[in-house]
Design a protein around this motif. Structure first.
Motif, PDB file in Angstrom:
ATOM      1  N   ASP A 141       1.049  -1.077  -0.101  1.00  0.00           N
ATOM      2  CA  ASP A 141      -0.327   0.225  -0.382  1.00  0.00           C
ATOM      3  C   ASP A 141       0.938   1.183   0.193  1.00  0.00           C
ATOM      4  O   ASP A 141       0.657   1.854  -0.857  1.00  0.00           O
ATOM      5  CB  ASP A 141      -0.347   0.343   1.531  1.00  0.00           C
ATOM      6  CG  ASP A 141      -1.977  -0.841   1.104  1.00  0.00           C
ATOM      7  OD1 ASP A 141      -2.363  -1.837  -0.112  1.00  0.00           O
ATOM      8  OD2 ASP A 141      -2.866  -0.999   1.973  1.00  0.00           O
ATOM      9  N   ASP A 142       1.756   0.903   1.059  1.00  0.00           N
ATOM     10  CA  ASP A 142       3.106   2.364   0.736  1.00  0.00           C
ATOM     11  C   ASP A 142       3.593   2.831  -0.213  1.00  0.00           C
ATOM     12  O   ASP A 142       3.852   3.557  -0.686  1.00  0.00           O
ATOM     13  CB  ASP A 142       3.966   2.251   2.147  1.00  0.00           C
ATOM     14  CG  ASP A 142       3.177   2.248   3.476  1.00  0.00           C
ATOM     15  OD1 ASP A 142       1.974   2.915   3.496  1.00  0.00           O
ATOM     16  OD2 ASP A 142       4.311   2.011   3.969  1.00  0.00           O
ATOM     17  N   ASP A 171       2.026   6.098  -6.952  1.00  0.00           N
ATOM     18  CA  ASP A 171       1.122   7.465  -7.593  1.00  0.00           C
ATOM     19  C   ASP A 171       1.465   8.727  -6.902  1.00  0.00           C
ATOM     20  O   ASP A 171       1.280   9.769  -7.722  1.00  0.00           O
ATOM     21  CB  ASP A 171      -0.356   7.635  -6.766  1.00  0.00           C
ATOM     22  CG  ASP A 171      -1.062   5.974  -6.735  1.00  0.00           C
ATOM     23  OD1 ASP A 171      -0.511   5.079  -8.258  1.00  0.00           O
ATOM     24  OD2 ASP A 171      -1.638   5.303  -6.432  1.00  0.00           O
ATOM     25  N   LYS A 172       2.489   9.285  -6.384  1.00  0.00           N
ATOM     26  CA  LYS A 172       3.268  10.738  -6.062  1.00  0.00           C
ATOM     27  C   LYS A 172       3.707  11.338  -6.697  1.00  0.00           C
ATOM     28  O   LYS A 172       4.109  12.033  -7.394  1.00  0.00           O
ATOM     29  CB  LYS A 172       3.587  10.628  -4.591  1.00  0.00           C
ATOM     30  CG  LYS A 172       2.119  10.650  -3.604  1.00  0.00           C
ATOM     31  CD  LYS A 172       3.075  11.408  -1.895  1.00  0.00           C
ATOM     32  CE  LYS A 172       1.382  11.245  -1.109  1.00  0.00           C
ATOM     33  NZ  LYS A 172       1.779  11.061   0.231  1.00  0.00           N
ATOM     34  N   SER A 214       2.628   2.046  -3.624  1.00  0.00           N
ATOM     35  CA  SER A 214       1.373   2.235  -3.832  1.00  0.00           C
ATOM     36  C   SER A 214       1.112   3.781  -4.118  1.00  0.00           C
ATOM     37  O   SER A 214       1.441   5.074  -5.554  1.00  0.00           O
ATOM     38  CB  SER A 214       0.285   1.217  -4.452  1.00  0.00           C
ATOM     39  OG  SER A 214      -0.029   1.343  -3.084  1.00  0.00           O
ATOM     40  N   THR A 215       1.164   4.420  -2.848  1.00  0.00           N
ATOM     41  CA  THR A 215       0.984   5.846  -2.577  1.00  0.00           C
ATOM     42  C   THR A 215       2.279   6.048  -3.349  1.00  0.00           C
ATOM     43  O   THR A 215       1.623   7.347  -4.388  1.00  0.00           O
ATOM     44  CB  THR A 215       0.744   5.825  -1.292  1.00  0.00           C
ATOM     45  OG1 THR A 215      -0.802   5.048  -0.619  1.00  0.00           O
ATOM     46  CG2 THR A 215       0.798   6.652  -0.533  1.00  0.00           C
ATOM     47  N   ILE A 216       3.181   6.294  -3.311  1.00  0.00           N
ATOM     48  CA  ILE A 216       4.530   6.843  -3.551  1.00  0.00           C
ATOM     49  C   ILE A 216       5.062   6.750  -5.006  1.00  0.00           C
ATOM     50  O   ILE A 216       5.319   7.583  -5.529  1.00  0.00           O
ATOM     51  CB  ILE A 216       5.783   5.850  -2.635  1.00  0.00           C
ATOM     52  CG1 ILE A 216       5.675   6.190  -1.246  1.00  0.00           C
ATOM     53  CG2 ILE A 216       6.613   6.402  -3.751  1.00  0.00           C
ATOM     54  CD1 ILE A 216       6.376   5.693  -0.590  1.00  0.00           C
TER      55      ILE A 216
END
Length: 63
Positions: free
Chosen positions: A49-50, A56-57, A52-54
């Protein structure tokens, strides 16, 4: 006749395995391994999850 005896024994074995699964896990101490595996999967899911968040950013910053 022998076929029915074998089927009955298999059914009885499955019944015992399902009914006393927790007691068997306690006897073999495999419950602690299951706990470790659960924690590992939770950490792995959190890391994905982390990640994929990174990613995306990073994609947002590149655009």
């Amino acid at each position: 006749m022998l076929k029915y005896i074998v089927l009955a024994l298999i059914g009885f074995g499955i019944y015992i395995g399902v009914t006393y699964q927790d007691q068997f896990s306690d006897l073999t101490n495999s419950r602690s391994f299951e706990d470790v595996r659960d924690v590992y999967e939770d950490v792995k899911d959190q890391a994905m999850d982390d990640f994929s968040t990174i990613s995306d950013k990073v994609e947002d910053l590149q655009n």
